[in-house]
Structures are given as C-alpha cells and as structure tokens.
Design an enzyme around this catalytic site. Structure first.
Site: not given
Ligand SMILES: NC(=O)c1ccc[n+]([C@@H]2O[C@H](COP(=O)([O-])OP(=O)(O)OC[C@H]3O[C@@H](n4cnc5c(N)ncnc54)[C@H](OP(=O)(O)O)[C@@H]3O)[C@@H](O)[C@H]2O)c1
Length: 286
Positions: A40-41, A129
């Site tokens: 957990d970061i 966000y």
């Molecule tokens: N999705 C988009 O459209 C989008 C667009 C632009 C930028 N981004 C950025 O791209 C990156 C990757 O996004 P993604 O779509 O892969 O996100 P995602 O599928 O929501 O994955 C995020 C991961 O972070 C984990 N997490 C949440 N809180 C945490 C904590 N306290 N400690 C450790 N892990 C934690 C979550 O685990 P749990 O599920 O267990 O909470 C989940 O596995 C992120 O930085 C996001 O802001 C995403």
C-alpha cells in the site's frame, strides 16, 4: 550486453500493472510486482521496508486512485494515494538513488486548448482527481531525482480492468443502440503500448533526459469515434447515437479537449508510437 535492472512495480493488478507483466516476460530485467494488498503506497513504513528489501534500480508506479467521479466525494483518499503515496515512493527513491517512472494524466489540464497539449503547457486541473495527480507530479519534480519520468497519458484501455471499450462491448451484448458523447476530444491509449514504452525508456533514462513526457497513441477522436471504430473493427452491429456532454452529466467535469502531443517522448527515447486505431485493432478484449 544490455544492462539488467531490478524493477519494482506497484499497483500490479491494475490495467497498466497487468500490461507490464504481460510485456516484460521476454526481458532480462528482474521485475518484482506488488498489488495494493501487498504494498500500500500510502503506508510509508511498508514502502520503505519492501523497497529496501528488493533494492530496485527503478520503481514503476502503476498504483493510483483512478475513480474520477468518486474522487469528488473521496478527496482525502484520492490525495492519500495520488499525492502522499507518490511522496512516499519519491522519498525512498531520493534516499536510495532509485529511478522512478510515474504515470500522470491529461486531467492536469483544463481542456480549453484547441491544439495538442505539450509538456510545458500550463496546468489547471478542474477535478479532485486532476488536482491529486498534479500534487503527485509536483512531489516528483521537487525531489529532483537523478532519474525519473512522469508520463502523462490519456483514455487508457487494455484487456484488463475497467475501461471504455470493455464497457461498450458489454453494453453491445444487450442493447440495439447506444448514446455516446461526441464533443470531448482526446487520444485513446493502449496500456499495452504504454507498458512497452516504459520498459524501453528505463535503460535510456539519464539525469539529462529525466522529466515530464506525454505518451498517448497517435491521432485524435471523440468517445463516439472511439466506440464507432471499436464496433467496426469487431463487426459489431449496433446503432450509435452521438450526444453532447450535457446529455451525459457526470459528477467530475470532463476536459473538452485533451490530446497530448507525444513527439517529445518519441524523439527522446526512439519510440515508434502507433496510431490509436491500429493500437485498438491489436487489442484483444476478453
Ligand atoms: N485509466 C485511464 O483512463 C487513465 C488515463 C490517464 C492516466 N491514467 C493513469 O495511468 C495510471 C494507470 O492507470 P490504470 O488505468 O492502470 O489504473 P487502474 O486499473 O485503476 O489500476 C490502479 C491500481 O492501483 C492500485 N492502488 C490503488 N490504491 C493503491 C495504494 N494505496 N497502494 C497500492 N496500489 C494501489 C489499485 O488497486 P485496487 O484495485 O486494489 O485498489 C489498482 O490495481 C494511473 O496513474 C492513472 O492515474 C489512467
């Protein structure tokens, strides 16, 4: 021989985390994956303890609070993960001279521009966000790490987790028509392509080229255009109805325009970045 790195990946069960696991199989590097329950970061002592044990050359932070609408009601949680969590990783990296690859978002901009956003454009987040992600960026920039990249991306999708094309395909199973927003412009980005880019960037990162970069697939479309291409590529017959953002009210404001210019990252790290339609065509959704 290519240098072999120890790389620690946070948020390993998220979309990007799973794509990194998928694309890193053939690489020489040693990768260590941690899901949110394993690391957990937001927990500084846990970050320090696990990172010291692994002693990575690089951390890829794929962990984030990503629920854009929910963040409006959960500001503290969004900031805990996207700001304090990033600070915890940054503190470790600074102390132990570890490289950091962090992912940020188009939501740091207000969406009022009419041409692609470049890295030096003024930020002006309009949502909780977006502000929480910007706070994470600032932590990293202020730390002046010797090797880091903050990669802003947009409209991320993959075979894993929750994302727009997966939702569209699910809806298409039991509907004859779908209304999709046609007045927000951006670039769909394959998390698989982003994962590959990150792994190509790591060996090339130096103190000179560290900084903020924009990574998105090439081209621009709307959510309507994205859905149309998705259904055409997969031969799904469904009536698509273009609508305005006003017809689809959401708790958090969406940027009207958030195309990210990707030339800088492509040139600096010798990346061939695919057009969004080709990247979409290659993605298999389960
Ligand atoms: N999705 C988009 O459209 C989008 C667009 C632009 C930028 N981004 C950025 O791209 C990156 C990757 O996004 P993604 O779509 O892969 O996100 P995602 O599928 O929501 O994955 C995020 C991961 O972070 C984990 N997490 C949440 N809180 C945490 C904590 N306290 N400690 C450790 N892990 C934690 C979550 O685990 P749990 O599920 O267990 O909470 C989940 O596995 C992120 O930085 C996001 O802001 C995403």
């Amino acid at each position: 021989m290519a240098k072999k790195f120890k790389i620690l990946v946070t948020g390993a069960n998220g979309q990007l985390g799973q794509c990194i696991q998928r694309v890193s199989g053939h690489l020489e590097h040693e990768l260590y994956y941690f899901s949110s329950s394993e690391l957990d970061i937001t927990n500084k002592s846990s970050v320090d303890e696990i990172c010291k044990k692994i002693n990575p050359d690089f951390i890829i932070n794929a962990a984030a609070y990503t629920q854009v609408d929910k963040a409006e009601d959960e500001e503290e949680r969004a900031f805990a993960v996207n700001h304090i969590g990033v600070r915890n990783l940054t503190d470790y990296c600074k102390q132990l001279n570890c490289g950091l690859i962090h992912i940020s978002t188009d939501y740091v901009f207000d969406g009022e521009k009419h041409s692609p956003y470049i890295e030096t454009d003024e930020v002006n987040p309009q949502t909780v966000y977006g502000r929480s992600k910007l706070a994470g960026e600032v932590e990293i920039l202020d730390a002046k790490l010797s090797k880091f990249a903050v990669l802003r991306t947009s409209w991320l999708y993959s075979a894993y987790g929750h994302n727009f094309p997966k939702t569209m395909l699910k809806f298409a199973n039991d509907r004859d028509s779908l209304k999709v927003v046609n007045d927000q412009h951006g670039s769909p980005t394959s998390a698989h392509d982003l994962a590959e880019a990150i792994l190509k960037m790591i060996p090339q990162l130096t103190s000179e080229n560290s900084g903020i970069y924009h990574f998105s697939n090439g081209g621009i479309t709307t959510w309507f255009g994205f859905a149309k291409a998705l259904f055409e590529q997969r031969g799904v017959e469904i009536e698509l109805i273009p609508v305005t953002s006003e017809e689809f009210p959401a708790k958090a404001k969406r940027p009207k325009y958030s195309k990210l210019e990707n030339v800088s990252v492509a040139e600096c790290f010798d990346l061939e970045i695919e057009n969004w339609q080709n990247a979409l065509d290659k993605t298999e959704f389960s």
